[in-house]
Design a protein around this motif. Sequence first.
Motif, short mmCIF file in Angstrom:
data_model
loop_
_atom_site.label_atom_id
_atom_site.label_comp_id
_atom_site.label_asym_id
_atom_site.label_seq_id
_atom_site.Cartn_x
_atom_site.Cartn_y
_atom_site.Cartn_z
N LEU A 1 10.15 9.63 -4.47
CA LEU A 1 8.72 9.48 -4.22
C LEU A 1 8.02 8.74 -5.36
CD1 LEU A 1 7.77 12.98 -2.76
CD2 LEU A 1 7.72 10.79 -1.56
N GLU A 2 8.38 9.04 -6.59
CA GLU A 2 7.77 8.35 -7.73
C GLU A 2 8.13 6.87 -7.73
OE1 GLU A 2 9.14 10.80 -10.96
OE2 GLU A 2 7.27 11.94 -10.98
N ARG A 3 9.36 6.57 -7.36
CA ARG A 3 9.79 5.16 -7.28
C ARG A 3 9.01 4.44 -6.18
NH1 ARG A 3 13.81 2.69 -4.14
NH2 ARG A 3 14.42 0.68 -4.98
N SER A 4 8.85 5.07 -5.04
CA SER A 4 8.08 4.47 -3.95
C SER A 4 6.63 4.26 -4.35
CB SER A 4 8.14 5.34 -2.70
OG SER A 4 9.44 5.41 -2.20
N ALA A 5 6.06 5.23 -5.04
CA ALA A 5 4.67 5.10 -5.50
C ALA A 5 4.53 3.97 -6.51
CB ALA A 5 4.20 6.42 -6.10
N ARG A 6 5.49 3.86 -7.43
CA ARG A 6 5.44 2.79 -8.43
C ARG A 6 5.55 1.42 -7.77
NH1 ARG A 6 9.55 4.23 -11.03
NH2 ARG A 6 10.97 2.64 -10.29
N LEU A 7 6.45 1.29 -6.79
CA LEU A 7 6.60 0.01 -6.10
C LEU A 7 5.35 -0.34 -5.29
CD1 LEU A 7 10.31 0.28 -4.88
CD2 LEU A 7 9.40 -1.17 -6.71
N ALA A 8 4.75 0.64 -4.65
CA ALA A 8 3.52 0.40 -3.89
C ALA A 8 2.40 -0.04 -4.82
CB ALA A 8 3.11 1.65 -3.11
N LEU A 9 2.32 0.56 -6.00
CA LEU A 9 1.29 0.18 -6.97
C LEU A 9 1.54 -1.23 -7.51
CD1 LEU A 9 -1.20 1.34 -8.34
CD2 LEU A 9 0.27 2.13 -10.18
N GLU A 10 2.80 -1.57 -7.73
CA GLU A 10 3.13 -2.92 -8.19
C GLU A 10 2.78 -3.97 -7.13
OE1 GLU A 10 7.24 -2.80 -9.30
OE2 GLU A 10 6.84 -1.58 -11.09
N ARG A 11 3.06 -3.64 -5.86
CA ARG A 11 2.70 -4.58 -4.79
C ARG A 11 1.18 -4.76 -4.70
NH1 ARG A 11 6.86 -1.83 -2.04
NH2 ARG A 11 5.33 -0.50 -0.99
N LEU A 12 0.45 -3.68 -4.87
CA LEU A 12 -1.01 -3.78 -4.86
C LEU A 12 -1.49 -4.63 -6.03
CD1 LEU A 12 -3.80 -3.00 -3.76
CD2 LEU A 12 -3.67 -0.95 -5.19
#
Length: 181
Positions: free
Chosen positions: A163-174
Amino acid sequence: MTDLHAHWLRLVDGGHALLDFMAAGGMVMWALAGLCVIYWTLVFERLWFMHRIFPLWVEEHRLAWEQLDHLSGSWQRSVRTAWLAQAQQRLGGPLRLGKTLVALYPLLGLLGTVSGMIAVFDVLALSGTGNPRGMAAGVWQATLPTMAGMVLAITGLFSLARLERSARLALERLADQLRHD
């Protein structure tokens, strides 16, 4: 009809086995089960949020950013920073509860160990070493919650990392979408 009946009996037997397993571990097992339900509810909520709700939020802010990108001024950096901080809070904030729950699993397991060992000492005090069956039940009650707490903690750590990895990737995409050219 016999297949349905046989399936129903296997289901009932499985339910009885689960109840026996929980009872063997004592009250700590029920506390672990309750925390497990809360934790996995949080995990599924986070997955739903990241795949259904957050993309809509990102799209809304990306469109607003396109409107702001044409205007001049240095305030755009502040808007971008605020939006990224807000996104980070929305993505990662609820994960703190998950980390707390994962940390509680082994602690509750140790509580089960202590309560099980107290049961062993009670048997020893009442009947000495002449009741191996009673001592074995106490040892079983001591080890079962410990094992359950460790298994829940390990699975919790893996799911939290995902979940933390997914959140970090979503934040990077944003962050990439909110670049100022």
